[in-house]
Design a protein around this motif. Structure first.
Motif, mmCIF file in Angstrom:
data_model
loop_
_atom_site.group_PDB
_atom_site.id
_atom_site.type_symbol
_atom_site.label_atom_id
_atom_site.label_comp_id
_atom_site.label_asym_id
_atom_site.label_seq_id
_atom_site.Cartn_x
_atom_site.Cartn_y
_atom_site.Cartn_z
ATOM 1 N N ASN A 137 3.486 -1.427 3.916
ATOM 2 C CA ASN A 137 2.949 -0.101 3.645
ATOM 3 C C ASN A 137 4.092 0.896 3.535
ATOM 4 O OD1 ASN A 137 -0.192 -0.540 4.453
ATOM 5 N ND2 ASN A 137 1.142 -1.672 5.835
ATOM 6 N N GLN A 172 7.959 2.975 6.549
ATOM 7 C CA GLN A 172 7.530 1.772 5.857
ATOM 8 C C GLN A 172 7.573 0.596 6.821
ATOM 9 O OE1 GLN A 172 10.084 0.175 2.660
ATOM 10 N NE2 GLN A 172 11.522 1.844 3.080
ATOM 11 N N SER A 218 1.619 -4.272 7.923
ATOM 12 C CA SER A 218 0.298 -3.809 8.347
ATOM 13 C C SER A 218 0.119 -3.961 9.855
ATOM 14 C CB SER A 218 -0.798 -4.565 7.598
ATOM 15 O OG SER A 218 -0.877 -4.110 6.261
ATOM 16 N N ALA A 272 -2.734 -5.483 2.701
ATOM 17 C CA ALA A 272 -1.335 -5.147 2.419
ATOM 18 C C ALA A 272 -0.372 -5.954 3.284
ATOM 19 C CB ALA A 272 -1.106 -3.660 2.635
ATOM 20 N N VAL A 289 -7.430 3.442 4.888
ATOM 21 C CA VAL A 289 -6.342 2.677 5.502
ATOM 22 C C VAL A 289 -6.870 1.430 6.198
ATOM 23 C CG1 VAL A 289 -4.352 2.804 7.043
ATOM 24 C CG2 VAL A 289 -5.131 4.855 5.850
ATOM 25 N N ALA A 295 0.848 -1.192 0.000
ATOM 26 C CA ALA A 295 0.000 0.000 0.000
ATOM 27 C C ALA A 295 0.883 1.241 0.000
ATOM 28 C CB ALA A 295 -0.915 0.009 1.217
#
Length: 237
Positions: free
Chosen positions: A207, A218, A221, A204, A197, A35
């Protein structure tokens, strides 16, 4: 870990003298759903344009499917197996649903179960019902289904969705999330941009949060779910 399907190092891009992306480093591995998050104006669309060849990188490197693509044309990147569902859908008003799905069809040896016309209709039965209708006759939700099916018809190695559920009614958004969950279960590598989100978290694997053209954070999830302060700080949620 295996060689990434997509690898970006030191990526910088912008428009003329206006720089938008600053030194982005990230990987996407085969089978992952990633994502891409961030408020409006933080560089998400610019990054996507750069990945698919709509905008040339100013500095840095992008490797996709083992090939350097930071100087490649968009058509070459598409032939390597990148497909985009663009923001605004961009369906052709004077092509029928069926024509959209056969005009861009491609078979790749890497596709274990290729996306045939029949499989696309099974994924989105509404498109089968509207097969003879022109793109301009479809509702916004139907156009989004068509844009996803059109991208899948190329049997992509990497599927990119820019604003996957923007402007859609809740029932259509639910259909899009169902589709993405199915694609994830089938191992489709996907990069998705969306503002919901809470819906992306179950989908995801990882992310990326962009803040003023830089990767601010980063992680998985599970990590993002546990750090709700990030939502307020970077996403306005």
């Amino acid at each position: 870990m295996s060689t990434p399907l997509l690898r970006c190092r030191g990526l910088e891009a912008g428009y003329g003298a206006s720089q938008v992306l600053f030194g982005l480093d990230f990987d996407i591995h085969a089978g992952e759903v990633v994502a891409l998050l961030g408020r409006n104006g933080m560089g998400k669309s610019t990054l996507i344009k750069t990945l698919v060849g709509g905008l040339r990188a100013q500095r840095g490197e992008i490797h996709f499917a083992g090939q350097p693509i930071h100087r490649a044309r968009a058509d070459l990147i598409a032939r390597l197996g990148a497909a985009i569902v663009p923001e605004g859908r961009q369906c052709f008003p004077n092509l029928s649903v069926r024509e959209h799905l056969i005009a861009f069809a491609a078979t790749r040896n890497s596709a274990a179960a290729p996306w045939t016309l029949e499989r696309l209709y099974a994924l989105f039965p509404r498109l089968a019902e509207r097969a003879g209708h022109m793109g301009g006759q479809l509702s916004g939700g139907e156009q989004q289904m068509l844009a996803i099916a059109r991208a899948l018809s190329t049997n992509p190695r990497l599927l990119i969705l820019d604003e996957a559920s923007e402007g859609l009614a809740p029932v259509i958004r639910a259909e899009i999330w169902r589709c993405l969950a199915l694609l994830k279960a089938q191992g489709q590598t996907t990069l998705v941009v969306d503002k919901y989100v809470d819906k992306l978290l179950p989908l995801a694997d990882r992310n990326l949060i962009l803040e003023r053209g830089r990767i601010a954070w980063q992680g998985s999830s599970a990590e993002l779910d546990a750090q709700r302060g990030l939502w307020t700080r970077y996403l306005g949620v």
